[in-house]
Design a protein around this motif. Structure first.
Motif, PDB file in Angstrom:
ATOM      1  N   ARG A 257       1.930   9.398  -9.614  1.00 14.26           N
ATOM      2  CA  ARG A 257       1.089  10.379  -8.926  1.00 14.26           C
ATOM      3  C   ARG A 257       2.001  11.473  -8.368  1.00 14.26           C
ATOM      4  O   ARG A 257       3.225  11.355  -8.404  1.00 14.26           O
ATOM      5  CB  ARG A 257       0.313   9.736  -7.777  1.00 14.26           C
ATOM      6  CG  ARG A 257      -0.685   8.668  -8.191  1.00 14.26           C
ATOM      7  CD  ARG A 257      -1.294   8.051  -6.952  1.00 14.26           C
ATOM      8  NE  ARG A 257      -2.276   7.016  -7.267  1.00 14.26           N
ATOM      9  CZ  ARG A 257      -2.859   6.262  -6.364  1.00 14.26           C
ATOM     10  NH1 ARG A 257      -2.538   6.416  -5.072  1.00 14.26           N
ATOM     11  NH2 ARG A 257      -3.735   5.346  -6.707  1.00 14.26           N
ATOM     12  N   ALA A 258       1.373  12.540  -7.807  1.00 13.46           N
ATOM     13  CA  ALA A 258       2.164  13.633  -7.222  1.00 13.46           C
ATOM     14  C   ALA A 258       1.523  14.075  -5.917  1.00 13.46           C
ATOM     15  O   ALA A 258       0.293  14.069  -5.770  1.00 13.46           O
ATOM     16  CB  ALA A 258       2.256  14.815  -8.187  1.00 13.46           C
ATOM     17  N   LEU A 259       2.397  14.413  -4.931  1.00 10.60           N
ATOM     18  CA  LEU A 259       1.936  15.045  -3.690  1.00 10.60           C
ATOM     19  C   LEU A 259       2.142  16.547  -3.844  1.00 10.60           C
ATOM     20  O   LEU A 259       3.271  17.036  -3.904  1.00 10.60           O
ATOM     21  CB  LEU A 259       2.730  14.523  -2.495  1.00 10.60           C
ATOM     22  CG  LEU A 259       2.360  13.125  -1.996  1.00 10.60           C
ATOM     23  CD1 LEU A 259       3.281  12.715  -0.866  1.00 10.60           C
ATOM     24  CD2 LEU A 259       0.909  13.087  -1.525  1.00 10.60           C
ATOM     25  N   HIS A 260       1.042  17.273  -3.903  1.00 16.38           N
ATOM     26  CA  HIS A 260       1.123  18.719  -4.159  1.00 16.38           C
ATOM     27  C   HIS A 260       1.448  19.478  -2.873  1.00 16.38           C
ATOM     28  O   HIS A 260       1.541  18.903  -1.785  1.00 16.38           O
ATOM     29  CB  HIS A 260      -0.185  19.198  -4.785  1.00 16.38           C
ATOM     30  CG  HIS A 260      -0.469  18.533  -6.109  1.00 16.38           C
ATOM     31  ND1 HIS A 260       0.193  18.853  -7.261  1.00 16.38           N
ATOM     32  CD2 HIS A 260      -1.339  17.535  -6.444  1.00 16.38           C
ATOM     33  CE1 HIS A 260      -0.256  18.105  -8.271  1.00 16.38           C
ATOM     34  NE2 HIS A 260      -1.197  17.290  -7.777  1.00 16.38           N
ATOM     35  N   ALA A 261       1.594  20.766  -3.018  1.00 16.70           N
ATOM     36  CA  ALA A 261       2.043  21.613  -1.898  1.00 16.70           C
ATOM     37  C   ALA A 261       1.083  21.572  -0.721  1.00 16.70           C
ATOM     38  O   ALA A 261       1.492  21.787   0.429  1.00 16.70           O
ATOM     39  CB  ALA A 261       2.210  23.059  -2.389  1.00 16.70           C
TER      40      ALA A 261
ATOM     41  N   ASP B 259       0.857  -1.197   0.000  1.00 15.35           N
ATOM     42  CA  ASP B 259       0.000   0.000   0.000  1.00 15.35           C
ATOM     43  C   ASP B 259       0.889   1.241   0.000  1.00 15.35           C
ATOM     44  O   ASP B 259       1.645   1.481   0.942  1.00 15.35           O
ATOM     45  CB  ASP B 259      -0.899  -0.026   1.250  1.00 15.35           C
ATOM     46  CG  ASP B 259      -1.881   1.131   1.250  1.00 15.35           C
ATOM     47  OD1 ASP B 259      -2.105   1.712   0.174  1.00 15.35           O
ATOM     48  OD2 ASP B 259      -2.404   1.453   2.340  1.00 15.35           O
ATOM     49  N   GLN B 260       0.820   2.017  -1.056  1.00 17.72           N
ATOM     50  CA  GLN B 260       1.589   3.259  -1.170  1.00 17.72           C
ATOM     51  C   GLN B 260       0.825   4.195  -2.113  1.00 17.72           C
ATOM     52  O   GLN B 260      -0.003   3.754  -2.918  1.00 17.72           O
ATOM     53  CB  GLN B 260       3.012   2.989  -1.674  1.00 17.72           C
ATOM     54  CG  GLN B 260       3.117   2.073  -2.873  1.00 17.72           C
ATOM     55  CD  GLN B 260       2.815   2.774  -4.183  1.00 17.72           C
ATOM     56  OE1 GLN B 260       3.164   3.951  -4.333  1.00 17.72           O
ATOM     57  NE2 GLN B 260       2.150   2.098  -5.104  1.00 17.72           N
ATOM     58  N   GLY B 261       1.098   5.484  -2.004  1.00 14.41           N
ATOM     59  CA  GLY B 261       0.330   6.464  -2.762  1.00 14.41           C
ATOM     60  C   GLY B 261       1.081   7.142  -3.883  1.00 14.41           C
ATOM     61  O   GLY B 261       0.523   8.021  -4.543  1.00 14.41           O
ATOM     62  N   ALA B 262       2.336   6.734  -4.137  1.00  9.94           N
ATOM     63  CA  ALA B 262       3.120   7.436  -5.146  1.00  9.94           C
ATOM     64  C   ALA B 262       2.845   6.945  -6.560  1.00  9.94           C
ATOM     65  O   ALA B 262       2.968   7.714  -7.518  1.00  9.94           O
ATOM     66  CB  ALA B 262       4.606   7.296  -4.834  1.00  9.94           C
ATOM     67  N   LEU B 263       2.470   5.667  -6.706  1.00 10.22           N
ATOM     68  CA  LEU B 263       2.342   5.068  -8.034  1.00 10.22           C
ATOM     69  C   LEU B 263       1.140   4.128  -8.084  1.00 10.22           C
ATOM     70  O   LEU B 263       0.827   3.453  -7.096  1.00 10.22           O
ATOM     71  CB  LEU B 263       3.600   4.259  -8.394  1.00 10.22           C
ATOM     72  CG  LEU B 263       4.929   5.016  -8.503  1.00 10.22           C
ATOM     73  CD1 LEU B 263       6.071   4.021  -8.524  1.00 10.22           C
ATOM     74  CD2 LEU B 263       4.947   5.876  -9.765  1.00 10.22           C
ATOM     75  N   ASP B 264       0.461   4.100  -9.235  1.00 12.37           N
ATOM     76  CA  ASP B 264      -0.460   3.007  -9.553  1.00 12.37           C
ATOM     77  C   ASP B 264       0.359   1.954 -10.292  1.00 12.37           C
ATOM     78  O   ASP B 264       1.105   2.280 -11.229  1.00 12.37           O
ATOM     79  CB  ASP B 264      -1.594   3.504 -10.450  1.00 12.37           C
ATOM     80  CG  ASP B 264      -2.545   4.432  -9.713  1.00 12.37           C
ATOM     81  OD1 ASP B 264      -2.761   4.191  -8.513  1.00 12.37           O
ATOM     82  OD2 ASP B 264      -3.050   5.383 -10.329  1.00 12.37           O
ATOM     83  N   ILE B 265       0.205   0.681  -9.912  1.00 19.26           N
ATOM     84  CA  ILE B 265       1.102  -0.352 -10.429  1.00 19.26           C
ATOM     85  C   ILE B 265       0.304  -1.575 -10.864  1.00 19.26           C
ATOM     86  O   ILE B 265      -0.676  -1.964 -10.220  1.00 19.26           O
ATOM     87  CB  ILE B 265       2.137  -0.756  -9.358  1.00 19.26           C
ATOM     88  CG1 ILE B 265       3.050   0.432  -9.037  1.00 19.26           C
ATOM     89  CG2 ILE B 265       2.976  -1.948  -9.817  1.00 19.26           C
ATOM     90  CD1 ILE B 265       4.013   0.175  -7.910  1.00 19.26           C
ATOM     91  N   ALA B 266       0.760  -2.198 -11.973  1.00 20.66           N
ATOM     92  CA  ALA B 266       0.257  -3.502 -12.430  1.00 20.66           C
ATOM     93  C   ALA B 266       1.456  -4.324 -12.884  1.00 20.66           C
ATOM     94  O   ALA B 266       2.416  -3.777 -13.441  1.00 20.66           O
ATOM     95  CB  ALA B 266      -0.748  -3.337 -13.568  1.00 20.66           C
ATOM     96  N   THR B 267       1.391  -5.627 -12.632  1.00 13.05           N
ATOM     97  CA  THR B 267       2.527  -6.497 -12.973  1.00 13.05           C
ATOM     98  C   THR B 267       2.036  -7.758 -13.669  1.00 13.05           C
ATOM     99  O   THR B 267       0.879  -8.153 -13.547  1.00 13.05           O
ATOM    100  CB  THR B 267       3.312  -6.896 -11.716  1.00 13.05           C
ATOM    101  OG1 THR B 267       2.448  -7.637 -10.841  1.00 13.05           O
ATOM    102  CG2 THR B 267       3.857  -5.669 -10.996  1.00 13.05           C
TER     103      THR B 267
ATOM    104  N   HIS C 177       2.051  14.579   4.352  1.00 15.46           N
ATOM    105  CA  HIS C 177       0.779  13.940   4.683  1.00 15.46           C
ATOM    106  C   HIS C 177       0.315  13.109   3.479  1.00 15.46           C
ATOM    107  O   HIS C 177      -0.087  13.660   2.445  1.00 15.46           O
ATOM    108  CB  HIS C 177      -0.276  14.998   5.031  1.00 15.46           C
ATOM    109  CG  HIS C 177      -1.639  14.414   5.267  1.00 15.46           C
ATOM    110  ND1 HIS C 177      -2.796  15.106   4.991  1.00 15.46           N
ATOM    111  CD2 HIS C 177      -2.030  13.207   5.756  1.00 15.46           C
ATOM    112  CE1 HIS C 177      -3.821  14.362   5.284  1.00 15.46           C
ATOM    113  NE2 HIS C 177      -3.383  13.199   5.766  1.00 15.46           N
ATOM    114  N   GLU C 178       0.386  11.768   3.624  1.00 17.05           N
ATOM    115  CA  GLU C 178      -0.228  10.888   2.630  1.00 17.05           C
ATOM    116  C   GLU C 178      -1.606  10.495   3.142  1.00 17.05           C
ATOM    117  O   GLU C 178      -2.088  11.001   4.148  1.00 17.05           O
ATOM    118  CB  GLU C 178       0.653   9.655   2.414  1.00 17.05           C
ATOM    119  CG  GLU C 178       1.995   9.951   1.763  1.00 17.05           C
ATOM    120  CD  GLU C 178       2.792   8.692   1.525  1.00 17.05           C
ATOM    121  OE1 GLU C 178       2.622   8.077   0.461  1.00 17.05           O
ATOM    122  OE2 GLU C 178       3.567   8.323   2.431  1.00 17.05           O
TER     123      GLU C 178
END
Length: 836
Positions: A707-711, A480-488, A774-775
């Motif tokens: 994805r991006a974490l904005h200001a 579980d992470q918020g930086a990337l959507d991933i498929a393998t 803050h994620e």
């Protein structure tokens, strides 16, 4: 069935007696009477000899029923001849024919079945035109031969020697027509001397060998001397493969003139059988074990044994192979449960054989159970007590013997100390029983099949074990992470080499960053999978230390060198060499800065797709494969717009054999550039476009969307190196948490900020920066200073005033650590915002 002009029930009339020896040199040799009759009984050919024999012109006979040529009283006998000739390739008998002028003639006819145009068959009928005149006595002894008792006795001995010789002997006159044939010739061709006399060899046996033999006989007559052939002709037109050796010698008169040709032939039976066995054994090497299918291999064994070795063959495999050393000859037999895996017979319908796939139970005292217990094959005839006892106990054995089987071989299937099953061979059509050499051949054929089946089963077990290991070592779920959507996707190789060591991984890092890993271990099988597991564990360990990509690959390279050194003395180490030659790509994406840092060790470069659909390779320096040592790796950094795609893969994706590399890249780029709602769709499109068959090498594919974490999710403050600023830092953090609606996390955050800022001011160097990230479910507190000294946790003594800060942070935070940069370090701590 075609109608034959024959009358086998009548005996030759005296006026139609078989001709005696041919004249030495007739001025005009009479032609042979030949005709062809098709399957409907219609005459299709009529020779000049036939015209001379019966007086009919071709125009009067061709196209007419052959029955018109028979005498009036031969109809019933002709019908009987039809039944007698059914299913045979050749027929001979006495015929009552009707001459054109009404005379009744009796002739010995010889008929051969031959193929006509198309699928229809017809009969070629042969008869001599003339014979000895009615009432003429047989020819006397040759001119000049003494008539005394001594000469007569010598003549009788010569006649006996000719008739009873174990060789095939025949004499052909100057017209190459047979005048004498001994008992050996009659037995081999299943014809009497009377039936053959006056006919040429190609008319007696229709086979190319006969034509070749006659050509050499003509050469003998022309003074060419004796001739030899490594061939002979049998009753069905068999030739060189039957092991015959033929000699043709001239027969000369006292003046030295060649008057006839003597044919002498003998069958090199043992030599022929030995050669046939060796040829069959050589052929078995190419025909047995062609696939990785045990059932197919068993059927290949049965197919090659029938009909060249046996009339019937069956292969039964044990449900659970028995392992162990060589069986003892005195080992007790026990009942066996087997599965009939293959069966073959010379007959289309085999009532005595169980169908493939059926279960078979052999009693403990059956020949099959005894042979498996003793570990060697055995021969049995129909009167053998063991075989008869088995037939009384087992209905299947009773059906086998009841079908006419008179000779049986039972051969265990053993390979590498394992008993896999049993092969049975039987003869019911061939008259001769099995002998010791046949058993040796059967054991050799069975051993080849057993080795192939054992290898197939072992490879299957190893493949299953390797697949299980490989699957267990790959990520079961994505973190579980918020930086990337991933498929393998992971596709194992479709070859017999087995599963390789390809892997992928997704590793959450501090500061909301994520590491992506794709690697390819050299080799296949369990060793490659085990090496992959070691390297994947090492990468995760090094990633937890927050090493930059180039440094991480350097440490991984050192590990491969150590693994290679450790395996240098083990058997089979050359198969993996500890992972030398392994390729790896390591990437770290930061959603705050939207920058991606990558390094690769001999691995294919990743592809990037910008939101506008442009596809390109990222220019990551290649670097050497792992395990070479001493060569540097370089980190490449690039900024990726939000919504960009990253495609990481192993080289099996580009190694398809039906297109070149440029075509493969074009297909991959086109599949990546097409818009898709989900990343799973992107993966499926790439694999569909690139693969038309099971891959020859493993394929690992990882597709990620950034994805991006904005200001509004990141807050940072520069702090002076003053202990008084700690209170201000706590205030900044509390106010930011209130703005984010995270008041419940304020207490732990204040303690964490206070400790980390205090340590940076006390032990670090300016500049100092505090940052909160803050994620969705995580709050990260980071403090940076320009010192490279990393803090470490220690246990404070009872009266110490300090030393408990990091212990407190470690208890309150979910995890914490230190991340080094080119200058300075960042100490971070994460806390979970979920209710748990």
């Amino acid at each position: 069935m075609e109608r034959l002009p024959t009358h086998p029930g009548e005996r030759p009339h005296e006026s139609d007696a078989s001709p005696g020896p041919a004249r030495t040199a007739p001025p005009t040799p009479p032609p042979t009477a030949t005709a062809a009759v098709d399957a409907r009984g219609i005459v299709t050919e009529w020779s000049e000899g036939a015209r001379q024999l019966l007086g009919y012109l071709p125009s009067e006979v061709v196209g007419q029923p052959a029955a018109r040529l028979l005498a009036d009283d031969a109809g019933t006998a002709g019908a009987a001849a039809l039944r007698d000739a059914a299913g045979r390739e050749r027929w001979s008998g006495t015929v009552a024919l009707r001459h054109r002028d009404g005379r009744r003639l009796r002739r010995e006819l010889l008929a051969h079945r031959r193929a006509a145009d198309g699928p229809v068959t017809e009969w070629l009928v042969v008869s001599a035109v003339t014979g000895a005149p009615e009432g003429q006595a047989p020819p006397g002894p040759p001119e000049g031969e003494a008539a005394g008792s001594e000469a007569a006795g010598s003549g009788r001995l010569g006649e006996w020697a000719f008739r009873q010789s174990p060789c095939v002997l025949a004499v052909f006159d100057a017209d190459l027509r047979l005048v004498r044939a001994n008992a050996g010739m009659e037995q081999v061709l299943s014809l009497t001397e009377d039936q053959m006399r006056g006919r040429r060899l190609p008319e007696i046996v229709t086979h190319p060998v006969s034509d070749e033999t006659e050509a050499k006989m003509r050469r003998v007559l022309e003074g060419g001397g004796p001739q030899h052939l490594r061939a002979g002709a049998g009753p069905a037109g068999t030739g060189a493969d039957d092991g015959w050796s033929t000699s043709l010698v001239p027969l000369k008169d006292p003046a030295g003139r060649v008057r006839a040709v003597c044919l002498a032939a003998h069958q090199r039976l043992q030599e022929h059988l030995a050669r046939q066995r060796m040829l069959l054994l050589s052929e078995a090497s190419a025909r047995i074990g062609t696939t990785a299918d045990s059932g197919r291999t068993a059927q290949e064994l049965a197919d090659i044994a029938v009909p060249r070795l046996a009339d019937f063959a069956a292969v039964d495999l044990l449900d659970a192979p028995r392992h162990g050393g060589e069986p003892s000859p005195a080992a007790p037999a026990r009942a066996l449960a087997t599965t009939r895996t293959a069966v073959r017979s010379v007959l289309d319908d085999v009532p005595a054989a169980s169908a493939a796939g059926t279960k078979t139970l052999y009693p403990a005292l059956s020949p099959v159970a005894q042979c498996l217990a003793q570990g060697h094959g055995a021969l049995y005839d129909a009167a053998d007590p063991d075989l008869l006892r088995w037939a009384r106990q087992d209905p299947g054995a009773a059906r086998l013997l009841g079908s006419g089987t008179h000779s049986v071989m039972v051969v265990p299937m053993r390979a590498h100390g394992a008993t896999l099953g049993v092969a049975l061979f039987g003869r019911h059509r061939r008259a001769e029983p099995f002998e010791a050499d046949d058993l040796w051949l059967a054991e050799e054929l069975t051993a080849k099949a057993a080795v192939s089946i054992h290898t197939t089963r072992r490879d299957s077990r190893e493949h299953t074990s390797t697949m299980t290991l490989q699957r267990s070592l790959l990520p079961q779920t994505l973190p579980d992470q918020g930086a990337l959507d991933i498929a393998t996707r992971y596709l194992p190789a479709g070859t017999r080499a087995g599963v390789g060591g390809d892997w992928f991984d997704v590793i959450p890092l501090s500061g909301a960053r994520v590491a992506l890993v794709v690697g390819d271990v050299v080799g296949h099988g369990i060793r490659a999978s085990a090496t992959m597991g070691r390297l994947r564990t090492a990468v995760r360990t090094l990633a937890d230390v927050d090493l930059p990509p180039d440094e991480l690959l350097t440490h991984l390279d050192d590990l491969v060198l150590h693994l290679s050194a450790d395996e240098g003395g083990t058997d089979g180490a050359e198969e993996s060499a500890g992972g030398i030659g392994t390729t790896c790509l390591y990437a770290v994406y930061d959603p705050v800065s939207r920058r991606c840092a990558l390094a690769r060790a001999g691995h294919p470069p990743p592809a990037a797709v910008t939101p506008d659909g442009a596809v390109r390779f990222l220019d990551v320096p290649a670097g050497p494969p792992l395990g070479l040592g001493g060569l540097p790796f370089e980190t490449f950094e690039t900024e990726l717009p939000e919504g960009s795609l990253l495609a990481l893969y192993t080289d099996g994706l580009l190694a398809a054999r039906d297109h070149d590399i440029d075509e493969a890249l074009d297909k991959m780029f086109a599949a990546l550039a097409r818009p898709a709602k989900t990343l799973d769709t992107v993966c499926d499109r790439v694999l569909t476009a690139m693969l038309t068959h099971r891959p020859d090498d493993d394929i690992a594919l990882l597709v990620a969307r950034t994805r991006a974490l904005h200001a509004d999710r990141v807050a940072a403050w520069d702090l002076p190196s003053d202990p008084a600023v700690v209170a201000r830092a706590r205030k900044h953090a509390t106010e930011q948490l209130t703005a984010w609606g995270l008041d419940d996390a304020a207490f732990i955050t204040e303690l964490t900020v206070s400790e980390l800022v205090t340590n940076a001011i006390r032990y670090g160097r300016p500049p100092i920066q505090l940052r909160l990230i803050h994620e969705d479910s995580t709050l990260t507190c980071e403090v940076f200073d320009s010192s490279s000294t990393a803090p470490h946790m220690r246990r404070a003594r009872t009266f110490d005033e300090g030393g408990r800060g990091l212990l407190l942070v470690g208890q309150l935070a979910r995890r914490w650590g230190t991340r080094h940069a080119l200058t300075g370090k960042t100490v971070w701590a994460e806390q979970s915002l979920s209710p748990d």
